[in-house]
Design an enzyme around this catalytic site. Structure first.
Site, PDB file in Angstrom:
ATOM      1  N   MET A  22      42.746  44.004  38.763  1.00  0.00           N
ATOM      2  CA  MET A  22      43.870  44.091  39.687  1.00  0.00           C
ATOM      3  C   MET A  22      45.221  44.669  39.033  1.00  0.00           C
ATOM      4  O   MET A  22      46.040  45.109  39.825  1.00  0.00           O
ATOM      5  CB  MET A  22      44.078  42.625  40.105  1.00  0.00           C
ATOM      6  CG  MET A  22      43.002  41.937  40.647  1.00  0.00           C
ATOM      7  SD  MET A  22      41.993  42.577  42.126  1.00  0.00           S
ATOM      8  CE  MET A  22      43.540  42.473  43.289  1.00  0.00           C
ATOM      9  N   ASP A 135      41.000  30.033  41.367  1.00  0.00           N
ATOM     10  CA  ASP A 135      40.279  30.669  40.196  1.00  0.00           C
ATOM     11  C   ASP A 135      40.737  29.752  38.751  1.00  0.00           C
ATOM     12  O   ASP A 135      41.352  30.226  37.774  1.00  0.00           O
ATOM     13  CB  ASP A 135      40.716  32.130  39.950  1.00  0.00           C
ATOM     14  CG  ASP A 135      39.683  32.883  39.310  1.00  0.00           C
ATOM     15  OD1 ASP A 135      38.775  32.119  38.756  1.00  0.00           O
ATOM     16  OD2 ASP A 135      40.018  33.689  38.766  1.00  0.00           O
TER      17      ASP A 135
END
Length: 744
Positions: A22, A135
């Site tokens: 990302m 996460d």
């Protein structure tokens, strides 16, 4: 990709910290504020996705508002030259994944529980703000290794796990996966991630910390999916028999049905703490011996959680949603205020809880929350009036006719209604004002925080109260824990509590004429906090709140003539606020507790013998203490817990060392407390929390009535009142407030 030395807006990129699908994280220098930062730069591809940009901005705003000490503060976020960025505090240290690799058979249980407790605090703060992390895993936990122990930061709050082609992070827009080794079963069937999905991941992480291995050892993400959904929940005792005390904690946290899990991460941490404590009987698969020792949790500024209840779990809150068809947003079912037991055999209801605490103006008189620990004795009874008050009408005549028969302060209690001050914001003399103290003549205010230039550092500001202008700034070694001024106003004492990067261990002495530090008295390594001076000015008393490696739970008695510690007095767990009676004979110590155990007592110290003579039950997490000028009563501000978020103020009769009144109305997470010099008004700062709003100062008169609340800045903390009863000052998160009482 960026390059070392590149200039990105106001940031100079210095060192690449990490890179992923990302984007990148850089150590950078913010040239505007002249400070090093951690700068996350997201990839250009994700920035082109309009839905990603919208969710990124929404979740960055939410994360920036989180106040947990275990969440890395976000300084700024936005877009520069078409690239999204997040500016965060730079933290030195490694991640938890490296620690796990270094301990292939698991961490010591005490360390594992402490780490999970800190992560749980961060998650509770995120959940209260409506943000699901999605996460939770070891590589998203940073350890600073400061305070002679672990201090944890949970990172990546949904910003880098929202959209884009991230392999196992996402399969399609709106369907969140995350890291499959820690994902809850419901996420593999297309359901939305909820708070209980984070609870599941935290339980997986706890299992890994205890055993050194992940719950399921599948070779790939596909295998993990099947194991999480179909295989039995593994328990720690499969690895080592001595870990059996934690079996039910992991089993409940990793329950296949979200409704059967702990309702909050904090509840899981509570159960883990309780499981490691000595118990009356054997635990399944092993003996209930203590595995936790006395290690201290992380530093306090947020409410400390209580141990789990022994009664049944009344139900779970929150709803489960079906397959996601649109963009993922943070779901926000309200976590219940009660913690669950270690295990539950009944099916929990999914109806949202109606047991929400009231805001300011409501009164809690100690009714226990179902399934929550019973409050201390002082909170179980209705508020009690002082016995002599009921004779007010008859005694009033005696006060007039036989003036000496009843002291002036007792007469005040009978007739004084108190007064509500007006508040106005004045220019803050430092950044992040924390504690405030007034000189005896009321002409100067001393305010701790970050001051000086060009780079702000821990300092004490000196303010002229006639003009509210800054007249001096005194740098100190580390961030102050508390302030106290000598009776003649010539010396200011500062307990140097420190920060995560620079723990404090000293008592600084400042000459108020020259605004210079003239001495540094070493106190040890146990995070000095509260501070009080004896009336004769010969001794200082410093509360040693403690750290992971140095548990504290003592008060240092400092001989100011020799600048040495003359005695150390053991008190309750995590001592915080201190107050001494005007005659100097009694010292009252608020035992706040630590992350792994709630404090709910006040220790009474005989200063002649340096010994505790009484322990007084008060509200959960007592923080602030003040004694009335006549010495008759002490006021204890207890910030509260999830079970009692509103908090309370306990009124202690110093003659008998018993609680004569417990005040809850008008409160919202009280921390600071001060009594005006005329004894007519008690001021309490309402720091607040998610279920009990703060941002006010409650005014209590000498009859123990809350006569009003005064709006001030966000998260008010310290308060100091002048001796003439006309003025007080309050510090809040970034503001400084003056309170003026009406003329009598």
């Amino acid at each position: 990709m960026a390059a070392e030395g590149e200039v990105f807006g106001p940031y100079e990129l210095r060192r690449l910290v990490g890179r992923g699908a990302m984007g990148e994280v850089w150590e950078a220098f913010d040239t505007r504020r002249e400070r090093p930062v951690a700068l996350k730069l997201l990839g250009g591809a994700v920035a082109e996705d309009p839905s990603f940009r919208a969710r990124f901005q929404q979740e960055a705003r939410v994360t920036a508002r989180l106040s947990s000490l275990h969440v890395i503060p976000i300084h700024d976020f936005g877009e520069i030259d078409g690239r999204l960025f997040v500016d965060m505090r730079l933290v030195d240290g490694g991640d938890l994944a490296a620690v796990v690799r270094a301990h292939p058979t698991g961490l010591p249980p005490a360390r594992a529980v402490d780490i999970v407790s800190q992560i749980a605090e961060a998650l509770d703060a995120a959940h209260a703000a409506g943000l699901v992390h999605r996460d939770v895993k070891p590589s998203n936990v940073l350890l600073t290794g400061q305070r002679a122990g672990d201090f944890c930061f949970l990172v990546d709050f949904g910003i880098a796990r929202i959209a884009g082609a991230g392999g196992q992070h996402l399969t399609s827009t709106g369907t969140v996966l995350g890291t499959t080794a820690y994902m809850a079963p419901e996420l593999f069937t297309g359901e939305t991630a909820t708070f209980r999905s984070d609870v599941y991941a935290l339980a997986c992480l706890f299992f890994e910390l205890l055993t050194g291995r992940r719950p399921y050892a599948g070779p790939d993400p596909v295998a993990h999916m099947g194991q999480h959904v179909h295989q039995p929940v593994p328990v720690p005792s499969w690895s080592r028999a001595d870990l059996a005390v934690f079996d039910r904690v992991v089993a409940t946290g990793m329950a296949k049905d979200p409704a059967h899990r702990f309702p909050t991460p904090g509840a899981l941490a509570d159960a883990a703490v309780a499981a490691g404590r000595p118990g009356p009987g054997p635990a399944p698969g092993g003996t209930a011996t203590s595995l936790l020792g006395t290690g201290r949790g992380g530093p306090p500024p947020t409410p400390t959680r209580p141990g789990p209840p022994t009664s049944g779990w009344p139900g779970a809150t929150g709803t489960r949603t079906g397959t996601v068809t649109g963009p993922v947003t943070a779901s926000s079912p309200s976590p219940p205020p009660a913690s669950p037991p270690v295990a539950s055999t009944s099916t929990a209801s999914t109806t949202p809880s109606s047991d929400a605490a009231g805001g300011p103006g409501s009164t809690r008189r100690g009714t226990p929350t179902p399934g929550a620990p019973p409050p201390p004795p002082a909170l179980e009874e209705p508020r009690r009036r002082r016995p002599w008050r009921w004779a007010a009408v008859g005694l009033a005549a005696l006060v007039v006719v036989a003036g000496g028969l009843i002291g002036a302060d007792a007469a005040f209690d009978l007739v004084s209604p108190g007064a509500v001050p007006t508040a106005r914001a004045v220019a803050p003399p430092v950044q992040s004002p924390r504690w405030v103290e007034l000189s005896p003549d009321g002409r100067r205010a001393f305010v701790s925080g970050l001051g000086g230039s060009p780079t702000p550092s821990p300092s004490v500001a000196v303010v002229d109260t006639a003009t509210n202008r800054l007249t001096g700034t005194v740098p100190v070694g580390t961030f102050p824990g508390d302030l106290a001024v000598s009776g003649d106003g010539t010396r200011l004492y500062v307990s140097e509590r420190g920060s995560d990067a620079a723990p404090g261990s000293a008592l600084a002495v400042i000459d108020t004429a020259s605004n210079q530090v003239t001495a540094q008295i070493e106190l040890g390594t146990a995070a000095p906090s509260g501070l009080a001076l004896s009336p004769d000015g010969r001794r200082a008393y410093v509360a040693n709140e403690g750290t992971n490696a140095a548990p504290g739970s003592t008060v240092s008695v400092v001989d100011l003539a020799t600048s040495t510690v003359a005695a150390t007095v053991p008190v309750g767990q995590g001592p915080s606020g201190l107050a001494i009676t005007p005659d100097g004979r009694k010292l009252y110590v608020a035992n706040e507790g630590v992350l792994t155990g709630v404090g709910n007592t006040v220790s009474v110290v005989d200063t002649a013998r340096n010994a505790v003579t009484a322990t007084i039950p008060v509200g959960d997490t007592p923080r602030g203490l003040a004694v009335r000028p006549d010495g008759r009563y002490a006021y204890v501000a207890s910030q509260g817990t999830q079970q009692a978020p509103q908090g309370s103020v306990s009124v202690v009769d110093t003659a008998t060392d018993t609680v004569t009144a417990t005040i809850t109305e008008g409160l919202g997470g009280p921390i600071g407390v001060a009594v005006t010099g005329d004894g007519r008004n008690v001021l309490v700062t309402n720091y607040g929390n998610d279920t009990a709003p703060g941002s006010t100062v409650a005014v209590i008169n000498s009859r123990d009535d809350v006569i009003g609340t005064v709006p001030v800045g966000q998260l008010p903390f310290g308060v100091a009142a002048g001796r003439d009863g006309t003025r007080a000052y309050v510090t809040s998160r970034s503001e400084f407030w003056q309170l003026d009482f009406p003329a009598r």
